[in-house]
Design an enzyme around this catalytic site. Structure first.
Site, PDB file in Angstrom:
ATOM      1  N   LYS A  76      -2.398  -7.826   8.032  1.00 12.24           N
ATOM      2  CA  LYS A  76      -2.218  -8.581   6.777  1.00 12.24           C
ATOM      3  C   LYS A  76      -1.564  -9.945   6.985  1.00 12.24           C
ATOM      4  CE  LYS A  76      -1.965  -4.574   3.698  1.00 12.24           C
ATOM      5  NZ  LYS A  76      -1.159  -3.902   2.662  1.00 12.24           N
ATOM      6  N   ASP A 112      -2.388  -6.113  -3.445  1.00 14.55           N
ATOM      7  CA  ASP A 112      -1.315  -5.116  -3.452  1.00 14.55           C
ATOM      8  C   ASP A 112      -0.360  -5.423  -4.608  1.00 14.55           C
ATOM      9  OD1 ASP A 112      -2.125  -3.585  -1.245  1.00 14.55           O
ATOM     10  OD2 ASP A 112      -1.111  -4.918   0.168  1.00 14.55           O
ATOM     11  N   ALA A 140       4.477  -3.362   1.974  1.00 12.21           N
ATOM     12  CA  ALA A 140       4.093  -2.929   0.625  1.00 12.21           C
ATOM     13  C   ALA A 140       5.237  -3.206  -0.342  1.00 12.21           C
ATOM     14  CB  ALA A 140       3.752  -1.442   0.626  1.00 12.21           C
TER      15      ALA A 140
END
Length: 293
Positions: A76, A112, A140
């Site tokens: 990511k 997300d 996250a």
């Protein structure tokens, strides 16, 4: 609006993605909308490739006619240097999980954060957001904290086992949201923090099948708290069950998983996904997994 006669080829790049529920969720939504929509996992572990190969995989996907890729751990952050354009939110987060390939260019987004924001508004409508405690400030967790502050949380207590990481994340978020207060905290402070909080958000691996347990003493929860978990394997974590038993309103981790998938579907196709329909399918997939296990 996209042309419905078009076909879509999408992939998911990351370590250990073969069991991911994202491909079947996307494909089912494509089927219902009458699209030719194929979503392939591209598993770095199976291919014996490092995360740094994400740039080569992006270029290969473009050459093979892919419409886009979802990106997960460990790529990511690594993918950022290969993109032509990045959404403002993804740039602030320093993480991209959705890349659309348009006219040969790579455009990065982060669903997300938007997926959690959608989960919060649909799954806990009207939840009080004056003060929230969040456990976990990793990848996250960063997206979730950003979503909470975007949604209007006035005071966020960020609890992370890694004090340096928690402090860095809190300072960064405070810079982005000057009207809110973001403070790095330790787990030892939870008995003082929870009586002040409206809600609790959990963003660590505790509660996953491989990491059973609860991330805090459930005696710290009261019925007036709302509780959100982002773990979705299992969907009914010990935290979700324990909070519900206390009378708390709860948000299971499946809602964020569906929210990010629905947003990515829209980015890839230009068509709105139906999040309620995707959630029902997601719950079917999770139930089938649990039966198989």
């Amino acid at each position: 609006m996209s042309n419905r006669t078009e076909s879509y080829l999408v992939g998911l790049v990351g370590d250990g993605v073969m069991p991911s529920l994202t491909p079947p969720m996307h494909e089912r939504e494509g089927d219902v909308q009458g699209l030719r929509y194929l979503y392939r996992p591209i598993d770095l572990t199976e291919l014996g490739l490092p995360g740094e190969s994400v740039g080569d995989l992006l270029r290969s996907a473009r050459n093979l006619g892919f419409n886009g890729l979802n990106i997960t751990h460990p790529c990511k952050q690594l993918v950022l240097q290969h993109l032509d354009e990045v959404s403002a939110d993804a740039r602030r987060l320093g993480a991209v999980n959705t890349v659309v390939i348009q006219d040969g260019r790579f455009v990065g987004h982060n669903t997300d954060f938007s997926g959690f924001a959608a989960a919060l508004s649909s799954g806990l409508p009207g939840a009080r957001l004056d003060r929230v405690v969040q456990l976990g400030a990793g990848g996250a967790g960063s997206a979730v904290a950003y979503a909470l502050l975007t949604a209007g949380v006035r005071h966020l207590d960020l609890v992370d086992m890694d004090a340096a990481r928690g402090a860095a994340r809190a300072a960064e978020l405070a810079g982005f949201f000057p009207d809110s207060t973001v403070v790095a905290r330790t787990t030892a402070e939870l008995p003082q923090l929870m009586p002040l909080a409206d809600g609790l958000v959990h963003c660590t691996p505790v509660g996953m099948a491989a990491h059973p347990g609860v991330p805090l003493d459930l005696d710290l929860l009261a019925a007036r708290h709302w509780v959100a978990d982002i773990v979705y394997r299992p969907i009914e974590t010990e935290l979700v069950r324990g909070a519900r038993a206390k009378g708390c309103e709860v948000l299971d981790g499946g809602r964020m998983a569906v929210g990010q998938a629905a947003d990515a579907f829209r980015i890839f196709t230009g068509l709105e996904a139906d999040p309620d329909r995707m959630r029902s399918h997601f719950l079917e997939l999770v139930a089938a997994e649990e039966v198989a296990a």
